[in-house]
Design an enzyme around this catalytic site. Structure first.
Site, PDB file in Angstrom:
ATOM      1  N   ASP A  19       0.806  -1.221   0.000  1.00  0.00           N
ATOM      2  CA  ASP A  19       0.000   0.000   0.000  1.00  0.00           C
ATOM      3  C   ASP A  19       0.844   1.277   0.000  1.00  0.00           C
ATOM      4  O   ASP A  19       1.826   1.387   0.749  1.00  0.00           O
ATOM      5  CB  ASP A  19      -0.862  -0.031   1.281  1.00  0.00           C
TER       6      ASP A  19
ATOM      7  N   GLU B 259       1.802  -0.361  -4.855  1.00  0.00           N
ATOM      8  CA  GLU B 259       0.829   0.666  -5.222  1.00  0.00           C
ATOM      9  C   GLU B 259       1.479   2.036  -5.184  1.00  0.00           C
ATOM     10  O   GLU B 259       1.911   2.497  -4.130  1.00  0.00           O
ATOM     11  CB  GLU B 259      -0.357   0.678  -4.260  1.00  0.00           C
TER      12      GLU B 259
HETATM   13  C1  BGC Z   1      -5.318   2.528  -0.157  1.00  0.00           C
HETATM   14  C2  BGC Z   1      -6.435   3.356   0.380  1.00  0.00           C
HETATM   15  C3  BGC Z   1      -6.006   3.863   1.739  1.00  0.00           C
HETATM   16  C4  BGC Z   1      -4.647   4.558   1.690  1.00  0.00           C
HETATM   17  C5  BGC Z   1      -4.055   4.694   3.033  1.00  0.00           C
HETATM   18  C6  BGC Z   1      -4.266   3.613  -0.368  1.00  0.00           C
HETATM   19  O1  BGC Z   1      -3.535   3.658  -1.362  1.00  0.00           O
HETATM   20  O2  BGC Z   1      -5.621   1.830  -1.325  1.00  0.00           O
HETATM   21  O3  BGC Z   1      -7.653   2.698   0.427  1.00  0.00           O
HETATM   22  O4  BGC Z   1      -6.954   4.769   2.214  1.00  0.00           O
HETATM   23  O5  BGC Z   1      -3.731   3.852   0.913  1.00  0.00           O
HETATM   24  O6  BGC Z   1      -3.657   3.457   3.515  1.00  0.00           O
END
Ligand code: BGC
Length: 536
Positions: A197, A265
């Site tokens: 993430d 991500e």
């Molecule tokens: C996740 C989100 C989240 C954020 C903080 C993002 O990239 O996909 O859903 O709110 O990270 O963790």
């Protein structure tokens, strides 16, 4: 194809209105029938749910809302029987403020965890005696100061997201080691990989300089999160070292029993996305890791930008390392649904495009049946944040629509955590199973093709440069097998001609194509995308 499950919204097994792990296990048959090869589960860890699980209070357990660790093990075992891999979500940038690490860290300036988070002194005190934050950084959820004052330490901590999500200090090697230990814990249990993430936030300017104002920001017109340009608060080059460190854990000897993979991500910063993607690939061993490719999320639905991106990106990737995998996601739990972004015809064409691209592809639960962004009244809003576009992320997170029964077959509860979209009686798995032109059938056909064709699942890509500004045409080939994808981006019919023979095997509009032999050409309907098998 990896199928993303947002556990709160997939299947409720105990009637509390929130999805859970047992519910997912119950639906594995559906996933197997669909043909998915792997599942990515959004967080299910113990959490106060300030950001619905992305605020983790314990990285090595399951929140009672979702079940138990035993339920997770059962889910894994059942998935394995069906040849479905399990990828879980790891959140390295921040924990919950209720995580024991943070509770200890905030308690004093002398404890073992004192530097695991980002603590700073105030730059001074206002006239009213209020402490003033260290710089002008704002959080990415509501656009207020990203610094929260803690009286016990007489210091601020940094939270890039919600105030209940304090940022871990990635310059601290003990904190980094603790995150690596979390990866080992789950790999020892047998997980096949991770979706990592918000990695770009782990690297910040070590001097914590003020961010520059965004010259395009208009107060009252734009969301306050766009007031400053996050030049210093994210995407610092150090984060490429951190992605490398995390991915190296997957290569440790004890995890060589089976292939493991990690997808990062990051909505890349900078004017040249390809250059930025390559920085990620260089930071990690492409045998075990890749960044998400998000062009399907943000790029305009036009042939030109796709033609440029696909030809340049895949050439560059191939040159960098022929083993490097692209990893496309066209939507997820943070982004508007394809249907709401593009409309039905183009959303279906987008599926054909995504499924015939190289590398790995990710599909968010519900996309296969063409779910829409539900309209959630403000009083029922749950999301503490916004999508990168500035809208609430509740719309794409409503419960999965399984049938025409109560709550779309998602839950027996009187009230579900987010309302089921009103369209569920017409749009659900059961109804679509019976309709061979439905979105679900289109996805099933695309998955079947992707699984059975070496050209599509592991072949090279060659983008044909057409003179028609409305068409995107690319070939996928492996050995003697060759497929061509043609996407009509316009609302008008378009002719596509070519010399060598072939026949259409999938059409985005009719699933089973109306076109037959394509030589000397075919006429694509408005917004139609087709896959052509080349050869007689
Ligand atoms: C996740 C989100 C989240 C954020 C903080 C993002 O990239 O996909 O859903 O709110 O990270 O963790």
């Amino acid at each position: 194809m990896i199928y993303q499950i947002y556990p709160r919204s997939f299947q409720d097994s105990n009637g509390d209105g929130i999805g859970d792990l047992k519910g997912i296990t119950k639906r594995l048959g559906y996933l197997q029938d669909l043909g998915v090869t792997g599942v990515w589960l959004s967080p299910f860890y113990p959490s106060p749910m300030a950001d619905f699980g992305y605020d983790v209070a314990d990285y090595c357990d399951v929140d009672p809302i979702f079940g138990t660790l035993k339920d997770f093990k059962i889910l894994m075992a059942e998935a394995e029987k069906r040849d479905i891999k399990i990828i879980i979500d790891i959140v390295p940038n921040h924990t919950s403020d209720e995580h024991p690490w943070f509770k200890k860290s905030r308690s004093s300036k002398t404890n073992k965890y004192k530097d695991w988070y980002i603590w700073k002194d105030p730059v001074g005190f206002g006239k009213d005696g209020q402490p003033l934050p260290p710089n002008n950084w704002i959080d990415v959820f509501i656009g207020e100061s990203a610094w929260q004052w803690v009286p016990e330490r007489q210091q601020f901590y940094l939270h890039t997201f919600h105030a209940k999500q304090p940022d871990l200090n990635w310059q601290n090697h003990e904190a980094r080691d603790a995150l690596k230990a979390v990866l080992r814990f789950w790999m020892d249990l047998g997980v096949d990989g991770f979706r990592v993430d918000a990695v770009k936030h782990t690297g910040k300017d070590p001097a914590y300089r003020d961010n520059p104002a965004n010259p395009d920001y208009v107060e009252g017109e734009h969301h306050p999160i766009f007031a400053v340009h996050p030049k210093y608060s994210q995407y610092w080059p150090s984060h490429f070292a951190y992605t490398g460190m995390l991915s190296e854990v997957l290569k440790e000897k004890r995890f060589s029993d089976k292939p493991r993979f990690m997808v990062m991500e990051s909505y890349v910063d900078g004017a040249e996305p390809i250059h930025e993607y390559l920085r990620y690939y260089r930071s990690m061993d492409p045998a075990v890791a890749a960044p998400f490719i998000f062009e399907g999320v943000w790029m305009p639905w036009e042939a030109g930008p796709w033609e440029d991106f696909l030809s340049n990106f895949h050439q560059a990737l191939e040159k960098l390392n022929p083993l490097a995998l692209s990893s496309y996601a066209f939507s997820n739990h943070d982004q508007p649904r394809l249907l709401s972004r593009l409309g039905e015809e183009r959303a279906r064409a987008a599926a054909v495009l995504e499924f015939t691209l190289p590398g790995m592809i990710f599909v968010y639960n519900g996309e296969e049946i063409g779910m829409a962004n539900a309209k959630i009244p403000e009083e029922l809003r749950q999301d503490p944040g916004v999508s990168p576009g500035g809208e609430s992320r509740d719309g794409p997170r409503t419960p999965m629509q399984w049938s025409s029964e109560k709550n779309a077959g998602f839950s027996s509860a009187a009230k579900t955590w987010l309302p089921v979209d009103k369209n569920y009686k017409k749009l659900n798995v059961e109804v679509e199973q019976k309709d061979k032109k439905s979105s679900l059938w289109l996805y099933k056909e695309l998955i079947r093709l992707r699984k059975s064709s070496p050209a599509i699942n592991k072949g090279l890509i060659f983008v044909e440069l057409t003179s028609d500004p409305n068409l995107l045409v690319f070939d996928r080939f492996y050995g003697k097998e060759k497929y061509t994808t043609v996407v009509n981006f316009s609302g008008e019919s378009q002719n596509y001609t070519f010399a060598s023979p072939g026949h259409v095997v999938i059409s985005s509009l009719t699933v089973k194509p109306e076109h037959s032999l394509t030589r000397p050409g075919i006429k694509l309907k408005p917004y139609e995308a087709v896959v052509i098998k080349r050869g007689d």
